[in-house]
Design a protein around this motif. Structure first.
Motif, short mmCIF file in Angstrom:
data_model
loop_
_atom_site.label_atom_id
_atom_site.label_comp_id
_atom_site.label_asym_id
_atom_site.label_seq_id
_atom_site.Cartn_x
_atom_site.Cartn_y
_atom_site.Cartn_z
N LYS A 82 11.10 28.63 -4.74
CA LYS A 82 10.16 29.68 -5.12
C LYS A 82 8.83 29.06 -5.54
CE LYS A 82 9.63 33.61 -8.28
NZ LYS A 82 10.29 34.40 -9.36
N ALA A 83 8.91 27.97 -6.29
CA ALA A 83 7.69 27.29 -6.74
C ALA A 83 6.89 26.77 -5.55
CB ALA A 83 8.05 26.13 -7.67
N VAL A 84 7.57 26.18 -4.58
CA VAL A 84 6.89 25.64 -3.40
C VAL A 84 6.31 26.76 -2.55
CG1 VAL A 84 7.22 24.35 -1.26
CG2 VAL A 84 8.29 23.55 -3.37
N PHE A 85 7.02 27.87 -2.44
CA PHE A 85 6.52 29.01 -1.67
C PHE A 85 5.20 29.51 -2.25
CE2 PHE A 85 6.17 33.63 -1.07
CZ PHE A 85 6.15 33.69 0.31
N ARG A 86 5.10 29.55 -3.58
CA ARG A 86 3.86 29.97 -4.22
C ARG A 86 2.71 29.02 -3.87
NH1 ARG A 86 5.92 31.38 -10.39
NH2 ARG A 86 6.99 33.35 -9.92
N LEU A 87 3.00 27.74 -3.91
CA LEU A 87 1.98 26.76 -3.57
C LEU A 87 1.54 26.89 -2.11
CD1 LEU A 87 3.29 23.58 -5.43
CD2 LEU A 87 1.06 24.66 -5.76
N LEU A 88 2.51 27.10 -1.23
CA LEU A 88 2.20 27.26 0.19
C LEU A 88 1.33 28.49 0.43
CD1 LEU A 88 5.68 26.41 1.76
CD2 LEU A 88 3.56 25.14 2.15
N THR A 89 1.61 29.57 -0.28
CA THR A 89 0.85 30.80 -0.11
C THR A 89 -0.61 30.59 -0.48
OG1 THR A 89 2.82 32.14 -0.57
CG2 THR A 89 0.68 33.22 -0.80
N VAL A 90 -0.84 29.88 -1.58
CA VAL A 90 -2.21 29.66 -2.03
C VAL A 90 -2.93 28.64 -1.15
CG1 VAL A 90 -3.65 28.84 -3.93
CG2 VAL A 90 -1.68 30.29 -4.41
N TRP A 91 -2.33 27.45 -0.97
CA TRP A 91 -3.00 26.39 -0.22
C TRP A 91 -3.14 26.74 1.25
CZ3 TRP A 91 -5.50 22.01 -1.62
CH2 TRP A 91 -5.35 21.58 -2.94
N GLY A 92 -2.22 27.51 1.78
CA GLY A 92 -2.27 27.87 3.19
C GLY A 92 -3.27 28.95 3.51
N ASN A 93 -3.91 29.51 2.49
CA ASN A 93 -4.87 30.60 2.71
C ASN A 93 -6.17 30.37 1.96
OD1 ASN A 93 -3.23 32.79 4.29
ND2 ASN A 93 -1.86 32.13 2.64
N PHE A 94 -6.45 29.13 1.66
CA PHE A 94 -7.63 28.80 0.88
C PHE A 94 -8.94 29.06 1.63
CE2 PHE A 94 -6.22 25.74 -2.68
CZ PHE A 94 -6.63 26.64 -3.64
N HIS A 95 -9.95 29.39 0.83
CA HIS A 95 -11.34 29.39 1.27
C HIS A 95 -12.16 28.75 0.16
CE1 HIS A 95 -10.68 31.84 4.83
NE2 HIS A 95 -9.97 32.69 4.10
N CYS A 96 -13.24 28.10 0.53
CA CYS A 96 -14.06 27.40 -0.46
C CYS A 96 -14.50 28.31 -1.60
CB CYS A 96 -15.29 26.80 0.21
SG CYS A 96 -14.95 25.34 1.22
N ASP A 97 -14.76 29.59 -1.27
CA ASP A 97 -15.27 30.47 -2.33
C ASP A 97 -14.21 30.84 -3.36
OD1 ASP A 97 -13.76 32.25 -0.85
OD2 ASP A 97 -15.46 33.40 -0.11
N GLN A 98 -12.96 30.43 -3.14
CA GLN A 98 -11.93 30.58 -4.17
C GLN A 98 -11.95 29.40 -5.15
OE1 GLN A 98 -8.78 31.16 -1.03
NE2 GLN A 98 -8.08 32.72 -2.48
N ILE A 99 -12.70 28.36 -4.80
CA ILE A 99 -12.76 27.16 -5.64
C ILE A 99 -14.10 27.08 -6.37
CG2 ILE A 99 -12.54 24.66 -5.70
CD1 ILE A 99 -10.01 26.12 -4.86
N PHE A 100 -15.20 27.31 -5.64
CA PHE A 100 -16.52 27.23 -6.25
C PHE A 100 -17.44 28.25 -5.58
CE2 PHE A 100 -15.74 23.62 -3.33
CZ PHE A 100 -16.55 23.99 -2.26
N TYR A 101 -18.49 28.60 -6.30
CA TYR A 101 -19.46 29.55 -5.74
C TYR A 101 -20.14 28.92 -4.53
CZ TYR A 101 -19.01 32.56 -9.85
OH TYR A 101 -18.53 33.39 -10.83
N THR A 102 -20.24 29.71 -3.46
CA THR A 102 -20.81 29.18 -2.21
C THR A 102 -22.08 29.91 -1.78
OG1 THR A 102 -19.43 30.68 -0.88
CG2 THR A 102 -18.52 28.50 -1.40
#
Length: 396
Positions: A82-102
């Motif tokens: 379950k923990a790994v699935f959560r990580l996969l969901t986030v990292w597998g759908n990342f966009h830069c604007d989720q990390i810093f203002y673009t």
């Protein structure tokens, strides 16, 4: 590495654990977007773990972006898949604007502030020096990473300890903030200390604050930056926390000897210099520390067990397993350069990071799903290729 003075008290089983099974530690380093490779490795391990089983890693040590992955694993250690699935969901759908203002205005504002801070001392007073604003990441972690689960997993015996490391700008100390079994003692070594705290989002933001690019974070009385800065012993924290064996996720291509000294015709660009600095921060210390541990293991193997007990020699053998990328993950970034927001591409192009020789710098900031998924796939494939070795090491 301070294996010589690790208290035996730290090596006692968790009070909630009834078996004497060796405690397996997991060490994850940093590297910004490159940490997606770690998620692929964790996914590969999840294929070997039974559904619903707790994490095979009872000690989890994270540094820089690896600290975020470490906290995510620790908060759901009762159910590893379950923990790994959560990580996969986030990292597998990342966009830069989720990390810093673009947005272009935001980039111009922070860029101008950076330039003025370097030119005018009065302007820089009390103003943090950074290029990108990570407020979106703080909001993302606050909403989706429930660090309260860490203590629950410690109490129920699924987790012995978790740690994140950050670098203090005023003290020059690497501080490992840890949360774990109450028998674990704090430690102090040359320029590095272990401090018991309840891990929260502030610790993760501090540990992953790449210098100059992201703002320092204040914890208690000091501002902290990326935990990889001045870190000479990345394996030390997991050992102090009581790990009997270590699985280490590397961030450099295994047996990478392809780099050669060439006759350069032009002075290196800003991006090349920055890449060199960041690579030295994120890539070099792990290999050196692993070499030290290997030498200590060899020394311990030559000392009779009886002599170790009689003379109270504070050394012990710690088995290790390293999972490293089979490809240069920096070079994998180039095909995804155009996935980044226009404002970030313009910024990176201006300093030469969009060229082949500067792509290593870009890879640290390429929080886009195409690149991250590529790294996840690579980590998964590298792990499955060693599945028999991993199953034996983790006693699965």
């Amino acid at each position: 590495m301070d294996v010589e003075n690790i208290s035996s008290k730290n090596n006692q089983p968790n009070a909630s654990t009834t078996t004497n099974t060796p405690k397996v530690g997991l060490v994850m380093m940093g590297g910004g977007a490159r940490a997606a490779y770690q998620v692929g490795v964790l996914k590969g391990v999840a294929e070997l773990v039974k559904k619903g089983d707790p994490s095979p890693f009872t000690i989890i040590s994270g540094i820089s972006a690896g600290a975020i992955n470490a906290a995510a694993l620790a908060s759901a250690a009762h159910n590893y898949q379950k923990a790994v699935f959560r990580l996969l969901t986030v990292w597998g759908n990342f966009h830069c604007d989720q990390i810093f203002y673009t947005s272009a205005p935001g980039i111009i504002k922070t860029g101008a502030q950076w330039l003025l801070s370097m030119m005018l001392a009065s302007f820089s007073k009390n103003k943090p020096l950074y290029l990108l604003d990570r407020t979106p990441l703080y909001e993302l972690l606050s909403n989706y990473l429930h660090t309260r689960g860490i203590q629950r997993n410690i109490d129920n015996g699924h987790l012995h300890a978790v740690s994140v490391t950050a670098s203090g700008y005023s003290s020059g100390h690497n501080v490992t903030f840890f949360q774990g079994n109450p028998k674990i003692e704090s430690w102090k070594r040359a320029r590095r200390i272990g401090c018991r705290e309840t891990i929260n989002v502030d610790h993760l933001m501090a540990s992953s604050a790449i210098p100059f690019i992201f703002s320092p974070e204040k914890i208690n009385r000091e501002f902290f930056g990326d935990g990889s800065i001045r870190l000479i012993a990345p394996l030390s924290a997991a050992l102090h926390l009581g790990a009997d064996r270590l699985m280490i996720i590397g961030n450099r291509k295994e047996d990478d000897d392809s780099t050669q000294r060439i006759n350069q015709q032009h002075s290196p660009s800003f991006a090349e210099i920055a890449s060199h600095v960041l690579n030295s921060i994120f890539l070099d210390s792990l290999e050196a520390d692993l070499e030290r541990l290997t030498r200590i293991n060899h020394t311990v193997s030559k000392i009779p067990d009886k002599a170790i007990v009689e003379h109270d020699i504070p050394l012990r053998n710690v088995d290790t397993l390293m999972i490293s990328p089979s490809e240069d993950i920096g070079k994998l970034a180039a095909p995804y350069a155009n996935d980044m927001p226009v404002s970030i591409r313009m910024l990176l192009r201006g300093i030469g990071a969009m060229r082949t020789e500067g792509s290593s710098l870009m890879s640290y900031l390429l929080f886009e799903k195409g690149y991250c998924r590529d790294l996840i796939d690579l980590g998964f494939e590298d792990t499955i290729a060693k599945k028999d070795e991993i199953k034996a090491f983790l006693m699965l």
